[in-house]
Design an enzyme around this catalytic site. Structure first.
Site, PDB file in Angstrom:
ATOM      1  CB  SER A 149      33.175  25.769 -23.290  1.00 37.06           C
ATOM      2  OG  SER A 149      32.502  25.924 -24.532  1.00 37.06           O
ATOM      3  CE1 TYR A 162      32.204  20.305 -24.329  1.00 38.41           C
ATOM      4  CE2 TYR A 162      31.057  22.412 -24.651  1.00 38.41           C
ATOM      5  CZ  TYR A 162      32.279  21.796 -24.616  1.00 38.41           C
ATOM      6  OH  TYR A 162      33.518  22.248 -25.170  1.00 38.41           O
TER       7      TYR A 162
END
Length: 283
Positions: A149, A162
């Protein structure tokens, strides 16, 4: 030319394959004539996904295997590997894509950190370590694709759990790529998929229609396949709002925080906001 591992009768395994990017990848692999195993947690979603994929596959349901799997548990990934090998034979492509994003702050909750890291990071490590040895031993071209990501690179000040998990995926996949290319006789390569804004169940947040700025999962996978043809390690995906040039400036600024000894996450620091905007604009 498509990557040699993505070819008729080759075998692909996709975790998080019942929806989103994973499902789109499984569909494209099947369209290339591959046999595909999808792994996910929800049995009903898996069954529905397998039914849809069977209509894509040339061999119908015979070319699709769906297995409920918690990637946080290595014994379940071992069972997945055994089931795929028994059904289809040796594996050519592994896409470690399963991911979750419950909310977190820097101070907790601990349970969110434990679950996110167990799925997003440990799931990638387990999947790579469990499938790679057999793939390497065959001496044939193979792919390990790990979904990272942009949040693992620029680490924006939201959901740090995250960010930590995806930063770990980046660091791990870089190390994996290095080890594979320095292993004698190894024809397996590792790649880091870095999606942009993609409209999936993970990012929908209650929306039923795709925002104009988002790509579809299919666009993301098509971009991934094109970059794999060229051998890219960092598959940095744009979207309808953010071109590569803007991603490059954001990434360069994040690295500059260390080089120039700026405050942490200075891009979001009120005293540095104007300087960041000027940097992005090339001023």
């Amino acid at each position: 030319m498509p990557h040699p591992a993505i070819a008729k009768d080759q075998v692909a395994v996709v975790t998080g394959g019942a929806s989103g990017i994973g499902f789109a990848a499984a569909k494209r692999f099947l369209q290339a004539g591959m046999k595909v195993a999808i792994a996910d947690l929800n049995a009903d979603h898996l069954a529905r996904a397998a039914e849809l994929l069977a209509h894509v596959a040339g061999g119908g349901a015979d070319d699709v295997l769906a297995k409920e799997t918690d990637v946080a548990k290595p014994d379940q990934l071992e069972a997945l590997r055994a089931a795929v090998t028994a059904r289809f034979g040796d594996v050519d492509v592994v896409m470690n894509n399963a991911g979750i994003e419950p909310p977190s702050t820097a101070l907790g909750p601990r349970e969110a950190y434990e679950r996110i890291l167990s799925v997003n990071l440990w799931g990638v490590i387990h999947g790579s370590q469990i499938f790679a040895p057999d793939m390497i031993a065959r001496g044939r071209p193979g792919l390990i694709i790990n979904t990272g990501s942009k949040q693992g690179i620029t680490t924006p000040p939201r959901n740090p759990a995250y960010n930590v998990s995806k930063a770990g995926v980046k660091a791990y996949t870089e190390a994996l790529a290095h080890e594979l290319r320095t292993t004698e006789g190894c024809a397996v390569t590792a790649h880091l998929l870095i999606p942009g804004f993609v409209f999936t169940a993970l990012t929908a947040r209650g929306r039923s229609e795709k925002p104009a700025g988002a790509w579809t999962a299919e666009q993301t996978v098509d971009f991934m396949l094109a970059r794999l043809e060229d051998g890219d390690f960092y598959i940095l995906c744009p979207d309808n709002d953010v071109p590569r040039s803007l991603d490059e400036r954001r990434i360069a600024w994040a690295a500059g925080d260390i080089i120039d000894n700026r405050p942490a996450l200075s891009r979001w620091h009120p005293a540095w906001a104007d300087r960041f905007r000027a940097f992005v604009e090339g001023k």
